[in-house]
Design a protein around this motif. Structure first.
Motif, mmCIF file in Angstrom:
data_model
loop_
_atom_site.group_PDB
_atom_site.id
_atom_site.type_symbol
_atom_site.label_atom_id
_atom_site.label_comp_id
_atom_site.label_asym_id
_atom_site.label_seq_id
_atom_site.Cartn_x
_atom_site.Cartn_y
_atom_site.Cartn_z
ATOM 1 N N ASN A 34 -11.458 0.943 -10.652
ATOM 2 C CA ASN A 34 -11.267 2.198 -9.915
ATOM 3 C C ASN A 34 -9.967 2.906 -10.295
ATOM 4 O O ASN A 34 -9.203 3.375 -9.446
ATOM 5 C CB ASN A 34 -11.371 1.975 -8.405
ATOM 6 C CG ASN A 34 -12.784 1.576 -8.012
ATOM 7 O OD1 ASN A 34 -13.750 1.887 -8.724
ATOM 8 N ND2 ASN A 34 -12.923 0.880 -6.908
ATOM 9 N N ASP A 117 -19.575 4.132 -14.844
ATOM 10 C CA ASP A 117 -18.850 4.063 -13.579
ATOM 11 C C ASP A 117 -17.856 5.222 -13.558
ATOM 12 O O ASP A 117 -16.869 5.220 -14.283
ATOM 13 C CB ASP A 117 -18.141 2.693 -13.532
ATOM 14 C CG ASP A 117 -17.411 2.436 -12.231
ATOM 15 O OD1 ASP A 117 -17.229 3.384 -11.437
ATOM 16 O OD2 ASP A 117 -16.993 1.279 -12.022
ATOM 17 N N GLU A 160 -16.269 7.252 -6.015
ATOM 18 C CA GLU A 160 -17.044 6.659 -7.113
ATOM 19 C C GLU A 160 -18.483 7.160 -7.156
ATOM 20 O O GLU A 160 -19.114 7.359 -6.128
ATOM 21 C CB GLU A 160 -17.038 5.135 -6.951
ATOM 22 C CG GLU A 160 -17.869 4.421 -7.993
ATOM 23 C CD GLU A 160 -17.809 2.902 -7.833
ATOM 24 O OE1 GLU A 160 -18.640 2.365 -7.079
ATOM 25 O OE2 GLU A 160 -16.922 2.279 -8.442
ATOM 26 N N ASP A 192 -14.125 5.600 -14.911
ATOM 27 C CA ASP A 192 -13.501 4.317 -14.575
ATOM 28 C C ASP A 192 -13.858 3.303 -15.675
ATOM 29 O O ASP A 192 -12.997 2.634 -16.223
ATOM 30 C CB ASP A 192 -14.018 3.845 -13.209
ATOM 31 C CG ASP A 192 -13.434 2.502 -12.795
ATOM 32 O OD1 ASP A 192 -12.539 1.989 -13.492
ATOM 33 O OD2 ASP A 192 -13.882 1.960 -11.756
HETATM 34 CA CA LIG Z 1 -15.549 2.064 -10.165
#
Ligand SMILES: [Ca+2]
Ligand SMILES: [Ca+2]
Length: 314
Positions: A34, A117, A160, A192
């Protein structure tokens, strides 16, 4: 249920489980933490995106060769971002990132999955994202992002958005593969991690001098000094040095060239055959086998006229 049926069901279940557990990460670009800190231009230099020549169709990130810190931007602008090159006078510009990777050993069966991601995206002009895997495409409309202006401030939290695409084993090729991530509408997205999971016995190819994007028989014919021929198309990207390319068909050399710079699509003439039998091609770089495979030259004289002998692309 008879005991032996139960046994086979159980055995089938166990083998399925053990197959699944053998899946592994084939490659990953960045870490799933993240944060975008590991990417180029991070944490907030998005305005240098154009200066770094990101987003163009011919630019690529080659797994195993390219560096995240210099070759993969933390953010991909959308067509509505001025800093991505969209001006009233210049028209809209969409952006893409091409990921290239070579599979040396492709298992007959396997489960593959691409995971994209995303850390955050613009909250007002919602991005529409297109993912193309070896020519097959998927489209995603993003929900609202965090609204935290995370593109400018690495300490603010994002929202996200996780994309997971199961990939059919038939879509992955032995040799060169290409995945394109593109914003086709709206504004920016931030990364990410991007990763590919696949069968544990799949193996990545080392690419030092060239990257072989694709090999296929052309659907047209060319004239050669020894008569008409069907070209074998070799789509190849130069990486380093001046390697010598040799192409053999059933043990006979049909093409030789020195690879110097950029991308080429070569036409290696496969002589006409009376019956369509499988031939074996072998592609060598500096005398060493890079890739081989079976091809069916299906020259019958029905194909159209000659096209360019050599196309050089930039
Ligand atoms: Ca992530
Ligand atoms: Ca990360």
């Amino acid at each position: 249920m008879k005991p032996f049926i139960a046994f086979f069901l159980l055995a089938g279940f166990i083998s399925l489980q053990s197959c699944k557990s053998k899946n592994k990460i084939i490659w990953q670009i960045g870490n799933a933490d993240n944060s975008s800190a590991e990417f180029s231009l991070a944490p907030n230099e998005y305005k240098r995106f154009l200066e770094k020549d990101f987003g163009w169709e011919d630019r690529f990130f080659l797994v195993g060769q390219s560096e995240i810190k210099s070759d993969f931007p933390y953010v991909l602008p959308g067509p509505s971002d001025e800093w991505g090159g969209t001006w009233s006078t210049a028209g809209w510009r969409s952006h893409s990132i091409n990921i290239l990777f070579g599979i040396e050993k492709l298992p007959k069966n396997g489960e593959w999955k691409l995971i994209v991601d995303l850390l955050d995206n613009n909250s007002e002009k919602l991005p529409v994202f297109k993912i193309i895997i070896n020519g097959k495409s998927w489209k995603y409309e993003f929900p609202e992002g965090s609204g935290n202006n995370s593109i400018e401030d690495s300490t603010s939290s994002g929202k996200e958005f996780l994309i997971e695409i199961p990939i059919d084993n038939k879509l992955i090729k032995a040799g060169g593969n290409e995945i394109t991530l593109a914003t086709i509408q709206g504004s920016w997205v931030m990364f990410d991690q991007v990763r590919l999971e696949g069968p544990g016995n799949a193996r990545l190819m080392d690419n030092t001098e060239v990257f072989l994007r694709n090999v296929q028989a052309a659907n047209y014919e060319i004239e050669t000094p020894s008569g008409k021929a069907q070209p074998l198309l070799i789509d190849i990207e130069h990486l380093s040095g001046k390697p010598k390319l040799n192409i053999l068909l059933d043990g006979n050399e049909i093409f030789a060239e020195t690879i110097e710079t950029g991308r080429y699509i070569f036409e290696a003439p496969m002589p006409a055959v009376a019956t369509s039998t499988k031939s074996k091609y072998e592609i060598r770089i500096d005398g060493k086998k890079l890739q081989s495979g079976k091809i069916v030259p299906h020259y019958t004289g029905k194909y159209g006229p000659k096209k360019n002998n050599l196309m050089k692309m930039h």
